[in-house]
Design a protein around this motif. Structure first.
Motif, PDB file in Angstrom:
ATOM      1  N   GLY A  21      -9.727 -11.807  -3.653  1.00  0.00           N
ATOM      2  CA  GLY A  21     -10.065 -12.039  -5.372  1.00  0.00           C
ATOM      3  C   GLY A  21     -10.479 -10.882  -6.058  1.00  0.00           C
ATOM      4  N   VAL A  22     -10.429 -11.076  -7.266  1.00  0.00           N
ATOM      5  CA  VAL A  22     -11.283  -9.657  -8.185  1.00  0.00           C
ATOM      6  C   VAL A  22     -12.732  -9.469  -8.099  1.00  0.00           C
ATOM      7  CG1 VAL A  22     -11.093  -8.588 -10.472  1.00  0.00           C
ATOM      8  CG2 VAL A  22      -9.038  -9.952 -10.112  1.00  0.00           C
ATOM      9  N   ASN A  23     -12.596  -8.646  -7.351  1.00  0.00           N
ATOM     10  CA  ASN A  23     -14.579  -8.729  -6.256  1.00  0.00           C
ATOM     11  C   ASN A  23     -15.409  -7.200  -7.334  1.00  0.00           C
ATOM     12  OD1 ASN A  23     -15.538 -11.316  -5.623  1.00  0.00           O
ATOM     13  ND2 ASN A  23     -13.854 -10.526  -4.505  1.00  0.00           N
ATOM     14  N   PHE A  24     -14.412  -6.723  -7.640  1.00  0.00           N
ATOM     15  CA  PHE A  24     -15.064  -5.384  -8.360  1.00  0.00           C
ATOM     16  C   PHE A  24     -14.118  -4.609  -9.232  1.00  0.00           C
ATOM     17  CE2 PHE A  24     -14.771  -5.148  -3.488  1.00  0.00           C
ATOM     18  CZ  PHE A  24     -16.075  -5.017  -3.403  1.00  0.00           C
ATOM     19  N   ALA A  25     -14.799  -4.055 -10.351  1.00  0.00           N
ATOM     20  CA  ALA A  25     -14.494  -3.308 -11.659  1.00  0.00           C
ATOM     21  C   ALA A  25     -14.873  -2.293 -11.714  1.00  0.00           C
ATOM     22  CB  ALA A  25     -15.217  -4.398 -12.163  1.00  0.00           C
ATOM     23  N   MET A  26     -14.452  -1.428 -12.669  1.00  0.00           N
ATOM     24  CA  MET A  26     -15.292  -0.149 -12.828  1.00  0.00           C
ATOM     25  C   MET A  26     -14.412   0.598 -14.412  1.00  0.00           C
ATOM     26  SD  MET A  26     -12.567   3.068 -10.902  1.00  0.00           S
ATOM     27  CE  MET A  26     -10.649   3.029 -11.098  1.00  0.00           C
ATOM     28  N   ASP A  27     -15.302   1.577 -14.705  1.00  0.00           N
ATOM     29  CA  ASP A  27     -15.045   1.794 -16.037  1.00  0.00           C
ATOM     30  C   ASP A  27     -15.310   3.382 -16.100  1.00  0.00           C
ATOM     31  OD1 ASP A  27     -13.674   2.168 -19.092  1.00  0.00           O
ATOM     32  OD2 ASP A  27     -15.723   1.446 -19.569  1.00  0.00           O
ATOM     33  N   VAL A  28     -14.319   4.447 -17.079  1.00  0.00           N
ATOM     34  CA  VAL A  28     -14.752   5.715 -16.742  1.00  0.00           C
ATOM     35  C   VAL A  28     -15.092   6.293 -18.428  1.00  0.00           C
ATOM     36  CG1 VAL A  28     -13.972   7.738 -16.475  1.00  0.00           C
ATOM     37  CG2 VAL A  28     -13.455   5.890 -14.951  1.00  0.00           C
ATOM     38  N   CYS A  29     -16.063   6.686 -18.246  1.00  0.00           N
ATOM     39  CA  CYS A  29     -15.983   7.793 -20.012  1.00  0.00           C
ATOM     40  C   CYS A  29     -16.495   8.704 -20.020  1.00  0.00           C
ATOM     41  CB  CYS A  29     -17.688   6.616 -20.865  1.00  0.00           C
ATOM     42  SG  CYS A  29     -19.651   7.118 -20.259  1.00  0.00           S
ATOM     43  N   GLY A  30     -16.202   9.612 -21.079  1.00  0.00           N
ATOM     44  CA  GLY A  30     -16.200  11.344 -20.993  1.00  0.00           C
ATOM     45  C   GLY A  30     -15.178  11.708 -21.203  1.00  0.00           C
ATOM     46  N   ASP A  31     -15.043  12.713 -22.215  1.00  0.00           N
ATOM     47  CA  ASP A  31     -14.241  13.656 -22.793  1.00  0.00           C
ATOM     48  C   ASP A  31     -13.392  14.589 -21.784  1.00  0.00           C
ATOM     49  OD1 ASP A  31     -13.938  12.109 -25.308  1.00  0.00           O
ATOM     50  OD2 ASP A  31     -15.863  13.512 -26.158  1.00  0.00           O
ATOM     51  N   ASN A  32     -14.254  15.061 -21.412  1.00  0.00           N
ATOM     52  CA  ASN A  32     -13.687  16.090 -20.378  1.00  0.00           C
ATOM     53  C   ASN A  32     -14.426  15.701 -18.744  1.00  0.00           C
ATOM     54  OD1 ASN A  32     -16.312  17.497 -20.325  1.00  0.00           O
ATOM     55  ND2 ASN A  32     -15.947  18.105 -21.862  1.00  0.00           N
ATOM     56  N   CYS A  33     -14.239  16.473 -18.122  1.00  0.00           N
ATOM     57  CA  CYS A  33     -14.611  16.215 -16.935  1.00  0.00           C
ATOM     58  C   CYS A  33     -15.673  16.813 -16.344  1.00  0.00           C
ATOM     59  CB  CYS A  33     -13.331  17.147 -15.694  1.00  0.00           C
ATOM     60  SG  CYS A  33     -12.146  16.150 -15.505  1.00  0.00           S
ATOM     61  N   GLU A  34     -16.245  18.120 -17.190  1.00  0.00           N
ATOM     62  CA  GLU A  34     -17.813  18.157 -17.038  1.00  0.00           C
ATOM     63  C   GLU A  34     -18.804  17.123 -17.669  1.00  0.00           C
ATOM     64  OE1 GLU A  34     -15.908  20.468 -18.417  1.00  0.00           O
ATOM     65  OE2 GLU A  34     -15.723  21.320 -16.070  1.00  0.00           O
ATOM     66  N   ASP A  35     -18.168  16.133 -17.958  1.00  0.00           N
ATOM     67  CA  ASP A  35     -19.555  14.732 -18.542  1.00  0.00           C
ATOM     68  C   ASP A  35     -19.002  13.702 -18.532  1.00  0.00           C
ATOM     69  OD1 ASP A  35     -17.614  14.728 -20.458  1.00  0.00           O
ATOM     70  OD2 ASP A  35     -18.646  15.469 -22.033  1.00  0.00           O
ATOM     71  N   THR A  36     -17.967  13.479 -17.211  1.00  0.00           N
ATOM     72  CA  THR A  36     -17.413  12.277 -17.385  1.00  0.00           C
ATOM     73  C   THR A  36     -18.053  11.406 -15.714  1.00  0.00           C
ATOM     74  OG1 THR A  36     -15.573  12.357 -17.762  1.00  0.00           O
ATOM     75  CG2 THR A  36     -15.749  11.085 -16.368  1.00  0.00           C
ATOM     76  N   LYS A  37     -18.790   9.960 -16.793  1.00  0.00           N
ATOM     77  CA  LYS A  37     -18.982   9.552 -15.718  1.00  0.00           C
ATOM     78  C   LYS A  37     -18.187   7.852 -15.461  1.00  0.00           C
ATOM     79  CE  LYS A  37     -22.859   8.366 -18.622  1.00  0.00           C
ATOM     80  NZ  LYS A  37     -23.661   8.518 -19.482  1.00  0.00           N
ATOM     81  N   LEU A  38     -18.568   7.161 -14.385  1.00  0.00           N
ATOM     82  CA  LEU A  38     -17.742   6.375 -13.320  1.00  0.00           C
ATOM     83  C   LEU A  38     -19.129   5.685 -13.299  1.00  0.00           C
ATOM     84  CD1 LEU A  38     -14.539   6.431 -10.913  1.00  0.00           C
ATOM     85  CD2 LEU A  38     -16.978   4.805 -11.030  1.00  0.00           C
ATOM     86  N   MET A  39     -18.409   4.228 -13.512  1.00  0.00           N
ATOM     87  CA  MET A  39     -19.655   3.026 -13.533  1.00  0.00           C
ATOM     88  C   MET A  39     -18.752   2.045 -12.175  1.00  0.00           C
ATOM     89  SD  MET A  39     -20.758  -0.037 -15.668  1.00  0.00           S
ATOM     90  CE  MET A  39     -19.564   0.068 -16.732  1.00  0.00           C
TER      91      MET A  39
END
Length: 372
Positions: A226-244
């Motif tokens: 089932g759905v046991n994971f979730a993610m999100d990405v934030c940042g305007d460019n690849c130099e300051d982008t974070k992944l959760m």
């Protein structure tokens, strides 16, 4: 319980609006200016699937104006879908909506139909053949305004041009591996991540056919769980982008630097914001678009939890209104407003839509919450 929550909410919220939808909604998106919301809902009992365009009340957009005449959500137009709606995206340059349900069928709708008040179905696009029966995901990158990213399995993940009604890239992954998430790496890139049902994150580049990079820390015991994971990405460019990435099963949350994303920069046990909800098949994690250090999570435990991430993960607020109104309901999804700080909307299985903004002085720590 409900009366107690309403009384206590006066002290906890800057703003709180509730609205009853015709059916429960698991798909939400904003219009380009944030004054319109698009809602996709499905009812198993009624065998119906609706899409609504709602006008956000002036009282929410301008709360300092105490004499607003419009204090409730109003429907501008609506439409019906033959397929269940799990994810929905508004493409403002095309004045279109895209939806997916279970499987890899992308349904496209026009918001400028000649029939006033009607959201009209335009075309269906299938991203792979055969069609796997898993929940689908949608992403949109405003740097590529006519293209969406869609898929329900690794092998069905595809970039679809809704102006040409054509698939412009198809991944070469395994068709049988269900997804738990999709995300572009950053606003200025058409590279994207897939999050599988085993917790593995894979990086894809449309310029090549095969996966570019893959995490090794996957657990195949989660396959088809089932759905046991979730993610999100934030940042305007690849130099300051974070992944959760959030894991329901091992109760962990991890944060990654986009430039070295195979190993987390930090990780922590996920703080439970209320009773743990093991029956909710929905899991949603979002970065705040206004504050680098704020995130929100729903589907892991009761309500919607807002957390600060610096210097360490800490729960600062929980919206418990959905469970307070109906004990046997669960939160389906939630979304931050694109321009109004600390304003979120959330939906639940009983058809409720809540728009809420917690008070500035209501930064509650775990210790202060559990003293109650």
């Amino acid at each position: 319980m409900e009366d107690d929550w309403i009384i206590s909410s006066v002290k906890s919220y800057e703003l709180l609006h509730t609205f009853d939808l015709p059916q429960s909604a698991s798909a939400l998106d904003w219009g380009s200016s944030g004054n319109v919301m698009y809602v996709g809902g499905s009812s198993l009992e009624q065998h119906s699937n609706e899409i609504l365009e709602l006008c956000v009340p002036e009282k929410i957009l301008n709360p300092e104006n105490g004499l607003c005449s419009k204090r409730d959500f109003t429907m501008l137009q609506g439409g019906f879908s033959l397929k269940p709606i799990i994810s929905l995206k508004h493409l403002s340059p095309l004045d279109k909506l895209a939806t997916v349900g279970t499987g890899n069928l992308v349904c496209v709708y026009s918001l400028s139909s000649c029939e006033k008040g009607m959201i009209k179905h335009v075309v269906d696009l299938r991203t792979s053949d055969p069609s796997p029966n898993h929940d689908g995901y949608l992403c949109w990158n405003d740097n590529y305004p006519t293209v969406i990213l869609s898929g329900c399995t690794v092998g069905s993940a595809a970039l679809v041009d809704l102006e040409k009604n054509a698939i412009v890239y198809q991944s070469s992954g395994e068709l049988a591996v269900p997804l738990n998430g999709l995300a572009f790496t950053c606003k200025g890139s058409d590279n994207f991540f897939t999050l599988t049902c085993t917790g593995s994150i894979e990086l894809w580049d449309p310029r090549v056919k095969s996966v570019v990079m893959q995490q090794e820390n996957k657990d195949d015991s989660y396959f088809y769980a089932g759905v046991n994971f979730a993610m999100d990405v934030c940042g305007d460019n690849c130099e300051d982008t974070k992944l959760m990435r959030v894991s329901r099963l091992d109760e962990h949350i991890a944060f990654y630097d986009i430039r070295q994303w195979t190993k987390p920069v930090s990780s922590s046990f996920l703080l439970c914001h209320g009773g743990k909800n093991n029956h909710n098949k929905h899991l949603c994690a979002k970065f705040s678009p206004h504050h680098d250090g704020l995130i929100s999570i729903s589907g892991y435990s009761e309500g919607v939890g807002v957390y600060k991430t610096e210097p360490s993960l800490d729960l600062i607020f929980t919206h418990k209104g959905h469970e307070a109104e109906t004990h046997d309901c669960s939160v389906l999804t939630h979304l931050w407003h694109p321009s109004i700080a600390k304003l979120l909307v959330s939906t639940s299985t009983d058809g409720a839509l809540h728009a809420w903004q917690w008070k500035h002085d209501k930064l509650m720590t775990m210790e202060s919450m559990y003293k109650k």
